[in-house]
Design a protein around this motif. Sequence first.
Motif, PDB file in Angstrom:
ATOM      1  N   LEU A  23      -5.251  17.199  20.400  1.00  0.00           N
ATOM      2  CA  LEU A  23      -5.428  17.319  19.080  1.00  0.00           C
ATOM      3  C   LEU A  23      -6.762  16.928  18.553  1.00  0.00           C
ATOM      4  N   ARG A  24      -7.781  16.477  19.008  1.00  0.00           N
ATOM      5  CA  ARG A  24      -8.827  16.246  18.648  1.00  0.00           C
ATOM      6  C   ARG A  24      -9.693  17.816  18.947  1.00  0.00           C
ATOM      7  N   ASN A  28     -11.472  19.362  15.839  1.00  0.00           N
ATOM      8  CA  ASN A  28     -13.138  19.283  16.005  1.00  0.00           C
ATOM      9  C   ASN A  28     -14.246  20.977  16.543  1.00  0.00           C
ATOM     10  N   HIS A  29     -12.857  21.919  17.308  1.00  0.00           N
ATOM     11  CA  HIS A  29     -13.545  22.959  17.416  1.00  0.00           C
ATOM     12  C   HIS A  29     -13.961  23.713  16.063  1.00  0.00           C
ATOM     13  N   MET A  76      -4.140  11.758  13.300  1.00  0.00           N
ATOM     14  CA  MET A  76      -4.482  10.809  14.049  1.00  0.00           C
ATOM     15  C   MET A  76      -5.574  10.539  12.710  1.00  0.00           C
ATOM     16  N   VAL A  77      -6.084   9.328  13.294  1.00  0.00           N
ATOM     17  CA  VAL A  77      -7.149   8.454  12.322  1.00  0.00           C
ATOM     18  C   VAL A  77      -7.637   7.728  13.310  1.00  0.00           C
ATOM     19  N   SER A  78      -8.830   7.257  13.280  1.00  0.00           N
ATOM     20  CA  SER A  78      -9.452   5.475  14.034  1.00  0.00           C
ATOM     21  C   SER A  78      -9.787   5.069  12.565  1.00  0.00           C
ATOM     22  N   LEU A  79     -10.227   3.896  13.254  1.00  0.00           N
ATOM     23  CA  LEU A  79     -10.590   2.663  12.747  1.00  0.00           C
ATOM     24  C   LEU A  79     -12.009   1.820  13.178  1.00  0.00           C
TER      25      LEU A  79
END
Length: 162
Positions: A23-24, A28-29, A76-79
Motif C-alpha cells: 500500500l505504501r 508513494n510511487h 493508512m495514516v500515520s501520527l
Amino acid sequence: LVGSEMCIRDRLIATDANQYIDLRFEANHDVYYRGNREAEKQLTEAQGLTVLTNATLVKQGMWVFGAFLDGELTGMVSLGEFMNQGTLFGMFVRPGSRRCGLASLLVHKVIEQARDRTLIRLKLEVLRENLAARNLYEDNGFNLFQEDPDTLQYGLCLDHLP
C-alpha cells in the motif's frame, strides 16, 4: 463496497508488513519515485519494515493506523508526536475504496490517539490542488493556518475540542 466489512486497526504491526509495504508503495510511487521500479520497491520494503517493527518509533510517539475492507489493508495514516504536538501524515486510501468513509474514520482515529496522548495541537500539510483532501480535513475540524506556493498547512487545536 456495499456489504463489505470495514474496520480500522489502531496500530499496524509486523504481521501487516507485506500489505503495508504494498500500500505504501502504491501511495508513494507516482508522487515520489521516478526511477527503477524494483529499486523503489526495495527501498519501500526497507522503510516499511522499519516503521512497523521498530519499537523505538512506538516509544518515541509514532503510530501507523490501517483501514481494512474485507481483511485487506486499503487505507493508512500515520501520527507522529513531538513536544505535545502531533503531525498527521501519510494518508492514503486506494482509489477503489474511496468515498465510503474510510478516510474520515482514519482521521478520527488519529484525533482520538492525539487526545489520548494529551497533545495540544494536530497539524498536517496538503498539496494545494488536492481539493478532496482539503475538504476531508476541513470537514473534520482542521483549519487552514498557513499557505505556501504548493502546499497548505492545516491545524486542529485539541484543547478546544469537546
